[in-house]
Design an enzyme around this catalytic site. Structure first.
Site, PDB file in Angstrom:
ATOM      1  N   LYS A   1       0.848  -1.193   0.000  1.00 33.03           N
ATOM      2  CA  LYS A   1       0.000   0.000   0.000  1.00 33.03           C
ATOM      3  C   LYS A   1       0.881   1.240   0.000  1.00 33.03           C
ATOM      4  CE  LYS A   1      -4.343   0.774   2.296  1.00 33.03           C
ATOM      5  NZ  LYS A   1      -5.048   0.567   3.562  1.00 33.03           N
TER       6      LYS A   1
HETATM    7  C1  E4P Z   1      -8.310   0.947   3.825  1.00 34.96           C
HETATM    8  O1  E4P Z   1      -7.550   0.597   2.988  1.00 34.96           O
HETATM    9  C2  E4P Z   1      -8.265   2.264   4.469  1.00 34.96           C
HETATM   10  O2  E4P Z   1      -7.055   2.457   5.110  1.00 34.96           O
HETATM   11  C3  E4P Z   1      -9.421   2.390   5.407  1.00 34.96           C
HETATM   12  O3  E4P Z   1     -10.595   1.921   4.757  1.00 34.96           O
HETATM   13  C4  E4P Z   1      -9.609   3.766   5.974  1.00 34.96           C
HETATM   14  O4  E4P Z   1     -10.810   3.792   6.691  1.00 34.96           O
HETATM   15  P1  E4P Z   1     -11.173   4.934   7.771  1.00 34.96           P
HETATM   16  O5  E4P Z   1     -11.466   6.187   7.016  1.00 34.96           O
HETATM   17  O6  E4P Z   1     -12.389   4.400   8.460  1.00 34.96           O
HETATM   18  O7  E4P Z   1      -9.982   5.065   8.663  1.00 34.96           O
END
Ligand code: E4P
Length: 214
Positions: free
Chosen positions: A83
């Site tokens: 990521k």
């Molecule tokens: C996933 O890849 C993201 O990091 C995550 O969905 C972020 O979610 P949040 O906005 O609830 O922290």
């Protein structure tokens, strides 16, 4: 449509997997911190349970550092997806990762132009954060529609991974739009199965069953 679970909690991953709801997992530094465990320990345990894509986020912000972390993470398990934040240095790193066969999930995407650049760089997934856009009075799901249209116009291969999902409505809209994947927190995954009429109907059936001569 694929479901990834957005968590680093092993118990949640096991339970949702048993329900057949886990095609993959996404983590981020916040979720890893919540687990209170070492990054690689959690990651390897997740990869023991889930054979689909498991996203692990880098914390470097320069291309060289991102690439160093990406190569290190990709070596750990075949199903690890690196990521990378959607910044200029991240895009450079994603291009090199694509050339080296390292899968990437380009994260923190908040605009259609960012998503277009992620696809051009060769990202495997792009993660637009719908909930965080809704939080600032923008329309997260409208962004998903824009990205899907742009990708379809040019037959771009990057998969749209709907992230920052807050409620079942996000999942319904993502499915109706034909998004490739939604990454969903455990709580929301459980909400997807629930309906008050199911509970009422079941209670009634069980009550009536008591009247049947045994
Ligand atoms: C996933 O890849 C993201 O990091 C995550 O969905 C972020 O979610 P949040 O906005 O609830 O922290």
């Amino acid at each position: 449509m694929k479901f990834f679970i957005d968590t680093a909690e092993i118990a949640e991953i096991r339970e949702a997997s048993a329900q057949g709801l886990v095609d993959g997992v996404t983590t981020n530094p916040t979720l890893i911190a919540t687990s209170k465990r070492k990054f690689k320990d959690v990651l390897l345990e997740i990869c023991e349970i889930v054979k689909g894509p498991v996203s692990a986020e880098v914390v470097s912000t320069d291309c060289e550092g991102i690439l160093r972390e990406a190569r290190d993470l990709a070596k750990l398990r075949d199903n690890i997806v690196v990521k990378v934040p959607l910044i200029a240095e991240g895009l450079k790193a994603v291009k090199t990762c694509a050339e080296e066969g390292i899968k990437t999930n380009v994260t923190l995407c908040f605009s259609p132009t960012q998503a277009l650049l992620a696809a051009k760089a060769g990202a495997t997934y792009v993660s637009p954060f719908v909930g965080r856009l809704d939080d600032v009075s923008e329309n997260g799901m409208a962004l998903i529609q824009q990205i899907l249209t742009i990708y379809r116009n040019y037959e771009l291969k990057t998969q749209v991974l709907v992230a920052s999902v807050r409620h079942p409505g996000h999942v319904v809209e993502a499915a109706m739009m034909g998004a490739h994947v939604a990454t969903v927190p455990f709580k929301v995954l459980q909400q997807l199965a629930k309906h008050p009429l199911t509970d009422l109907g079941l209670a009634r059936f069980l009550e009536d069953w008591k009247k049947v001569p045994q």
